[in-house]
Design a protein around this motif. Structure first.
Motif, short mmCIF file in Angstrom:
data_model
loop_
_atom_site.label_atom_id
_atom_site.label_comp_id
_atom_site.label_asym_id
_atom_site.label_seq_id
_atom_site.Cartn_x
_atom_site.Cartn_y
_atom_site.Cartn_z
N ASP A 14 37.50 36.69 52.20
CA ASP A 14 37.56 35.66 52.09
C ASP A 14 38.04 34.99 51.11
OD1 ASP A 14 36.28 35.61 54.69
OD2 ASP A 14 34.17 35.28 53.86
N TYR A 15 38.08 35.69 50.02
CA TYR A 15 38.43 35.24 48.78
C TYR A 15 39.94 35.92 48.19
CZ TYR A 15 33.86 33.81 48.16
OH TYR A 15 32.71 33.01 48.65
N MET A 40 34.53 34.06 40.98
CA MET A 40 33.95 34.29 42.28
C MET A 40 32.34 34.43 41.95
SD MET A 40 34.40 37.48 44.84
CE MET A 40 36.11 37.19 45.02
N ARG A 41 31.53 33.78 42.88
CA ARG A 41 30.36 33.91 42.94
C ARG A 41 29.53 35.14 43.67
NH1 ARG A 41 27.67 28.47 44.51
NH2 ARG A 41 25.84 29.70 44.03
N LYS A 42 29.14 36.08 43.02
CA LYS A 42 28.59 37.44 43.77
C LYS A 42 27.41 37.28 44.62
CE LYS A 42 26.13 39.08 39.57
NZ LYS A 42 26.27 40.05 38.59
N GLU A 43 26.92 36.30 44.06
CA GLU A 43 25.62 36.16 45.06
C GLU A 43 26.05 35.59 46.68
OE1 GLU A 43 26.15 32.44 42.51
OE2 GLU A 43 25.84 34.55 42.10
N LYS A 44 27.19 35.03 46.68
CA LYS A 44 27.49 34.71 48.07
C LYS A 44 28.07 35.88 48.85
CE LYS A 44 29.70 29.95 47.94
NZ LYS A 44 30.85 29.26 48.08
N LEU A 45 28.39 36.94 48.27
CA LEU A 45 29.03 37.93 48.75
C LEU A 45 27.64 38.92 49.23
CD1 LEU A 45 31.92 39.14 46.73
CD2 LEU A 45 31.93 38.03 48.89
N LYS A 46 27.56 39.20 50.60
CA LYS A 46 26.40 40.18 51.24
C LYS A 46 27.11 41.43 51.88
CE LYS A 46 23.22 37.12 50.42
NZ LYS A 46 22.55 37.35 49.01
N GLN A 52 33.44 40.26 53.43
CA GLN A 52 33.42 39.16 53.04
C GLN A 52 34.21 38.79 51.85
OE1 GLN A 52 29.14 38.55 52.34
NE2 GLN A 52 29.19 36.76 53.84
#
Length: 81
Positions: free
Chosen positions: A14-15, A1-7, A11
Motif C-alpha cells: 500500500d506504501y 511510514m507508521r509501522k503500527e499500521k502494518l499488520k 500491506q
C-alpha cells in the motif's frame, strides 16, 4: 511510514509498489508473488532489505511474516505443513 499500521506483509505494498521491491530483491514476478503468499519463504536478507526500504526494523517484518503464517494455519489452509 507508521509501522503500527502494518499488520501483514501484503500491506507493505500500500506504501511501496511491488515492482520496486521485486526489483530491489532481484527476483522474478512468479517467485515474488509466491513469497508474498508464503512469507516464511523469504530469506532473512530479503526481509532485511524490505525493512530498511520502508524504515522499520527487520525483526518487525520477521514477526509479521510469522503472524501471517499463524493466520493461515488457524484458517486451516496450511495446517499439516
Amino acid at each position: 511510514m507508521r509501522k503500527e499500521k502494518l499488520k501483514q506483509i501484503a500491506q507493505i505494498f500500500d506504501y511501496i509498489p511491488k515492482s520496486v521491491v521485486r526489483d530491489e530483491l532481484r527476483t522474478n514476478n512468479t517467485r515474488f508473488t509466491r513469497l508474498i503468499n508464503e512469507p516464511l519463504e523469504f530469506k532473512l536478507i530479503e526481509l532485511s532489505k524490505i525493512a530498511r526500504a520502508i524504515g522499520i526494523e527487520t525483526k518487525v517484518l520477521v514477526n509479521m511474516a510469522l503472524q501471517d503464517e499463524n493466520r493461515r494455519n488457524r484458517g486451516g489452509k496450511r495446517a499439516g505443513r
